[in-house]
Each structure stands twice: as C-alpha cells, then as structure tokens.
Design a protein around this motif. Structure first.
Motif, PDB file in Angstrom:
ATOM      1  N   HIS A   1       0.158   8.057  -3.885  1.00  0.00           N
ATOM      2  CA  HIS A   1       0.205   7.829  -2.436  1.00  0.00           C
ATOM      3  C   HIS A   1       1.455   7.026  -2.071  1.00  0.00           C
ATOM      4  O   HIS A   1       2.168   7.363  -1.126  1.00  0.00           O
TER       5      HIS A   1
ATOM      6  N   GLU B   1      -3.924   7.573  -8.225  1.00  0.00           N
ATOM      7  CA  GLU B   1      -4.045   7.975  -6.811  1.00  0.00           C
ATOM      8  C   GLU B   1      -3.214   7.020  -5.941  1.00  0.00           C
ATOM      9  O   GLU B   1      -2.497   7.441  -5.036  1.00  0.00           O
TER      10      GLU B   1
ATOM     11  N   LEU C   1      -5.145   2.229  -0.163  1.00  0.00           N
ATOM     12  CA  LEU C   1      -4.280   3.248   0.434  1.00  0.00           C
ATOM     13  C   LEU C   1      -3.747   2.755   1.775  1.00  0.00           C
ATOM     14  O   LEU C   1      -2.577   2.969   2.117  1.00  0.00           O
TER      15      LEU C   1
END
Ligand code: SF4
Length: 207
Positions: free
Chosen positions: A82, A78, A49
């Motif tokens: 993001h 995910e 991330l």
C-alpha cells in the motif's frame, strides 16, 4: 511550485514506524522494550493503511517498517504494498532471523527497497548473548543470504559496545559472507539506545 515538490521540500524525510512490539528475540539493549509477547491492542490493518495515507499526504518520506520484529505482522506486506502504491519509499528494519526465501520474495513483490539487519558483533558468541537467543547470529546471516539471492539491497546496523572487544577484535564489524559491495556497514542500530550497560556490566553506546 506544484504540490509534490512542496511536500518533498517541507514534509518529513524519514518515518521510522514501529508497527509491532512483538519480537522473536529478546535483546538486552532493546530500546523498543520488545519481547516475545504476544502483545495485544496493536493497530489493525485498516488503521495502518489509513496512517500510510496520512503520511503520503504530509510528504514523501522514506518509511521504515520496524518494531519489534515487523515480519511478525501478518499484514506487513499488505502495508508495504500500500505504501509503495502511494509513492512512498518503503524499507524495513528486521532482525533477519525470519527472512526465508518466501519472505524475501514477498518483500520484493511488495516493493520493499532495502532491509537493514542488526548484528551486535562479529560472531555468534557476542551476538547471541546480546540477543538472548541461541542461533540468532546464524539466523540473521541466513536471512541476509536470502536477501542477496532475491536481489534486495541490505545494510548491516550495529551498536558498539565494549563486549565486542576481545583478543584481536579491534574491528568489530561482522566479517562473514554477509559483507558485499551492496551492504554498507552503518554503526547504528535500528533502535538507538544512547548508552548504558548490559546485564554483564559491559558498556553499550550508540554512535
Ligand atoms: S532490538 Fe530489535 S530484534 Fe532485539 S528485541 Fe528489540 S525489536 Fe527485537
């Protein structure tokens, strides 16, 4: 010039990110030297991330989630979500065999805009021999069908190699139902391999 325009003009335009080395196939021409693994020590979710944030800070590139087989990462959606939230154009290079209806739905909802699928020839005998997994061709075709049903753009990538040439096979492009007006044929794989020889001595050449 505002910051966004400056990034668009000077930052990276394309980032191909090998998010895992694990793969469910075992291709003879794999540039990523991926195989079934499992490989340990790969980057965790938080680090990934953070990397996406750094990419977005450097520009507005297309980010290709590839591998290995990116769908083997539990957190792949995910990451995609993001990146999408950061304004990045998220796409994926997959082998297609793991794309179920549910996977395709998750791709769509996480903002994956396009998926490239690799096919090494017009039929299972050519493709599966290179992939070293029986049923890989049918699996990829099924995956493509799921993308079509879900309305996700896709493209077919392939490497040209002499093993594709058989009687009457002057054009090695996959001819099956995978072809559609939304599926451009690109003569290059997600993992360009330059050129070399497979285990049978056939020449492989990325073009
Ligand atoms: S070329 Fe792609 S599908 Fe084949 S083993 Fe490597 S990562 Fe997996």
């Amino acid at each position: 010039m505002n910051k966004a325009h400056a990034h668009a003009n000077t930052g990276p335009r394309l980032v191909a990110w090998e998010v895992t080395r694990n793969c469910n196939l075992n291709c003879v021409h794999c540039r990523a030297a991926a195989s079934r693994g499992p490989y340990t020590g790969e980057l965790g979710t938080e680090k990934c991330l953070e990397i996406l944030k750094q990419i977005a800070a450097a520009g507005q590139p297309i980010v290709i989630l590839t591998g290995g087989e990116p769908l083997l990462r539990q957190d792949i959606f995910e990451l995609a979500k993001h990146g999408t939230g950061l304004g990045l154009r998220m796409v994926m290079a997959a082998n297609g065999t793991l794309i179920t209806s549910e996977m395709a739905g998750s791709m769509k909802s996480s903002g994956i805009q396009r998926v490239s699928i690799s096919l090494d020839g017009p039929d299972a005998s050519t493709h599966d021999r290179f992939r070293q997994v029986q049923g890989a061709f049918e699996g990829s075709i099924r995956g493509i069908e799921e993308l079509k049903k879900t309305g996700i753009e896709f493209q077919i990538n392939t490497d040209h190699h002499t093993a594709q040439r058989g009687p009457g096979s002057g054009d090695a492009r996959p001819r099956r139902k995978a072809r559609s007006s939304r599926a451009p044929y690109l003569p290059a794989g997600p993992h360009r391999t330059g050129q070399g020889y497979d285990q049978s001595g056939n020449q492989c050449r990325a073009v």
